[in-house]
Design a protein around this motif. Structure first.
Motif, PDB file in Angstrom:
ATOM      1  N   HIS A  75       0.528  34.790 -40.180  1.00  0.00           N
ATOM      2  CA  HIS A  75       1.561  35.351 -41.051  1.00  0.00           C
ATOM      3  C   HIS A  75       2.966  34.855 -40.738  1.00  0.00           C
ATOM      4  O   HIS A  75       3.854  35.033 -41.557  1.00  0.00           O
ATOM      5  CB  HIS A  75       1.569  36.887 -40.929  1.00  0.00           C
ATOM      6  N   ASN A  76       3.206  34.270 -39.559  1.00  0.00           N
ATOM      7  CA  ASN A  76       4.565  33.972 -39.146  1.00  0.00           C
ATOM      8  C   ASN A  76       5.224  32.968 -40.098  1.00  0.00           C
ATOM      9  O   ASN A  76       4.740  31.851 -40.262  1.00  0.00           O
ATOM     10  CB  ASN A  76       4.558  33.409 -37.721  1.00  0.00           C
ATOM     11  N   GLY A 300       4.663  40.279 -39.135  1.00  0.00           N
ATOM     12  CA  GLY A 300       4.765  40.145 -40.575  1.00  0.00           C
ATOM     13  C   GLY A 300       3.899  41.139 -41.316  1.00  0.00           C
ATOM     14  O   GLY A 300       3.464  40.871 -42.439  1.00  0.00           O
TER      15      GLY A 300
END
Length: 533
Positions: A75-76, A300
């Protein structure tokens, strides 16, 4: 879906996880391999032993550190941005490689001319002549620069034409030209002509390091956040158990007071202890909420995501050797490797400016052959022709730069940049060696502090149990017992802090050695490249 990922985190240990960014399989992680922190419960002697614990309920949504790192890699947003930039920068190297490959172009032209001429006077009859010329040209052009600086140019052309009028004719011209230019002083040699290519290759390596640093920093950040949340969770457990124990003590004191066994001051002291522990519990709860929010933000994930952390900390001692660690850091530490590459780039740029200050002496060879065919119409009474012209030439051209002020200024600026790169490289090496030594020393000191904290907790537990017995037999007042309780709580929190500090130092050490991703079995496959890093 994100919440579901949390709940099935425990099933990730039997598969290989791959993440795709920009349609590229970039990061893969094999959880079945040995991780940095194995998820095995620690022995009872390693964990704090506070007041009688409340048995926690079994939870299915346990988020381990391994799972948190996997989610962060997926997700980063910083990782996705780095990958996109890496894809774009890849073409810089392709462009630099193209300079030594023959470049071909196809040039063509089509022309039409209508020339109308009128004349009168001087006793001559009036005349009106119209000449129409149609012409086309088609031919390839080739340019080839070689690593020694040799430039080869080739061109071929075919030009058919058609003309009407008094001199009507059909014709065509075929031409080919080959020229060779060999620099003998300026722009001569592999070192000079391959500067852009070598710099582009080093820049690709720097881009790779940037991407690896982003992945490594993501792992470090999530690890730090996770440990902070575990520490907050353990501190909250300690505060909860301490509050429960003081509430039980207050009830016991109230019963004893009703039977006249203790004075009222003992009850008031017990109430004060409960109030103090309620305040500590509230503060610990707020710290836990803040730590959880920080972890979710870096992952996130939505702030309302529900999960539990793994409170078991596996503390294994490492005893790195200083000389071996420093050698490994010089080999793998990306900050130092980046400084070395920047130094190499600065040296090459200085070589380019030195080349620009040289005299220019070029040997030029050229060969041209032209065939001109002209077919006149029968009405013109002019014979057709077929002419072939061959032109070979050789020349030696010398250019001496006279305005050297600007060249000297650029050379001086780059020489200073080169010297600064040397200073920066030495400073980076010196700093790295110092940091490695300090980190190893801190690891040793932190391990000793951890052992001391365990012993202190063990002694404080025994002291607290002895104090409880003394209070039961009337040999110790309630205030003294309260002090012993505070000392026990401090010892429990001190042990947790010592454990977390040692784990974070291990992460810092492995990141400094450049082995953090390897220890987590994380492979970064660079876009458009076959090798994993």
């Amino acid at each position: 879906m994100r919440k579901a990922l949390i709940r099935i985190g425990g099933t990730l240990s039997c598969c290989t996880i791959s993440f795709a960014f920009a349609n590229q399989n970039l990061i893969s992680y094999s959880p079945d391999m040995q991780p940095l922190l194995p998820q095995t419960p620690i022995s009872q002697s390693q964990a704090p032993q506070p007041l009688p614990a409340i048995s926690p309920s079994t939870q299915n949504n346990i988020l381990t550190l391994r799972d948190a790192i996997l989610l962060a890699l997926h997700h980063n947003p910083n990782l996705q941005t780095s990958v996109n930039n890496r894809n774009l920068a890849r073409y810089d190297l392709t462009t630099a490689q193209q300079q030594f490959i023959p470049q071909f172009n196809l040039a063509s032209t089509v022309g039409y001319q209508d020339l109308d001429t009128s004349s009168s006077g001087n006793g001559q009859p009036d005349s009106d002549t119209e000449t129409i010329t149609k012409q086309a040209n088609l031919g390839p052009v080739m340019n080839w620069t070689m690593p020694l600086g040799t430039q080869i140019q080739g061109q071929a052309g075919y030009t058919p034409s058609q003309q009407t009028g008094d001199n009507a004719n059909n014709g065509n011209v075929t031409t080919w030209t080959v020229s060779l230019t060999q620099p003998l002083i300026k722009n001569f040699g592999l070192d000079v002509n391959e500067v852009n290519l070598n710099n582009a290759q080093d820049q690709q390596t720097l881009d790779n390091y940037t991407l690896l640093d982003t992945v490594s920093q993501t792992v470090t950040t999530i690890t730090s956040d996770y440990y902070a949340l575990v520490q907050a969770q353990l501190a909250l457990n300690i505060a909860r158990r301490s509050l429960t124990a003081t509430q039980k003590t207050l009830k016991d004191r109230e019963v004893e007071y009703r039977f006249g066994r203790i004075a009222k001051d003992d009850v008031e002291q017990a109430r004060l202890d409960v109030s103090t522990q309620q305040q500590s519990f509230t503060q610990a709860k707020q710290t836990f909420v803040n730590a959880k929010a920080q972890l979710l933000n870096d992952l996130g994930l939505p702030g309302n995501t529900e999960f539990q952390v793994d409170e078991h900390l596996d503390i294994s001692k490492i005893t790195p050797d200083l000389s071996k660690s420093q050698a490994e850091a010089l080999k793998n530490n990306r900050t130092y490797l980046e400084a070395k590459l920047n130094f190499q780039i600065a040296e090459r740029n200085l070589l380019t400016l030195e080349n620009n200050r040289r005299w220019e002496l070029d040997l030029e060879l050229s060969a041209t052959k032209t065939r001109n065919n002209t077919n006149y119409a029968p009405a013109t009474d002019q014979p057709s022709s077929n002419n072939i012209v061959t032109d070979n030439s050789a020349s030696l051209n010398l250019t001496i730069p006279l305005d050297a002020v600007s060249l000297d200024q650029s050379h001086l600026e780059q020489a200073v940049n080169d010297e600064n790169a040397v200073i920066s490289l030495e400073a980076t090496k010196r700093t790295l060696m110092t940091e490695v030594a300090n980190t190893i020393s801190n690891l040793s000191n932190s391990w000793q502090s951890l052992q001391i904290a365990k012993e202190q907790l063990k002694l404080q537990q025994e002291t607290y149990r002895a104090a409880e017995l003394k209070v039961q037999f009337g040999k110790l007042d309630t205030f003294s017992l309260s002090q012993q309780l505070q000392n026990l709580i401090q010892s429990e929190n001190a042990l947790v802090s010592a454990e977390i500090n040692y784990l974070e130092l291990k992460t810092q050490y492995k990141q400094m050695m450049g082995t953090l991703l390897k220890d987590w079995n994380i492979n970064v496959k660079l876009p458009y490249e076959d090798n994993d890093v």
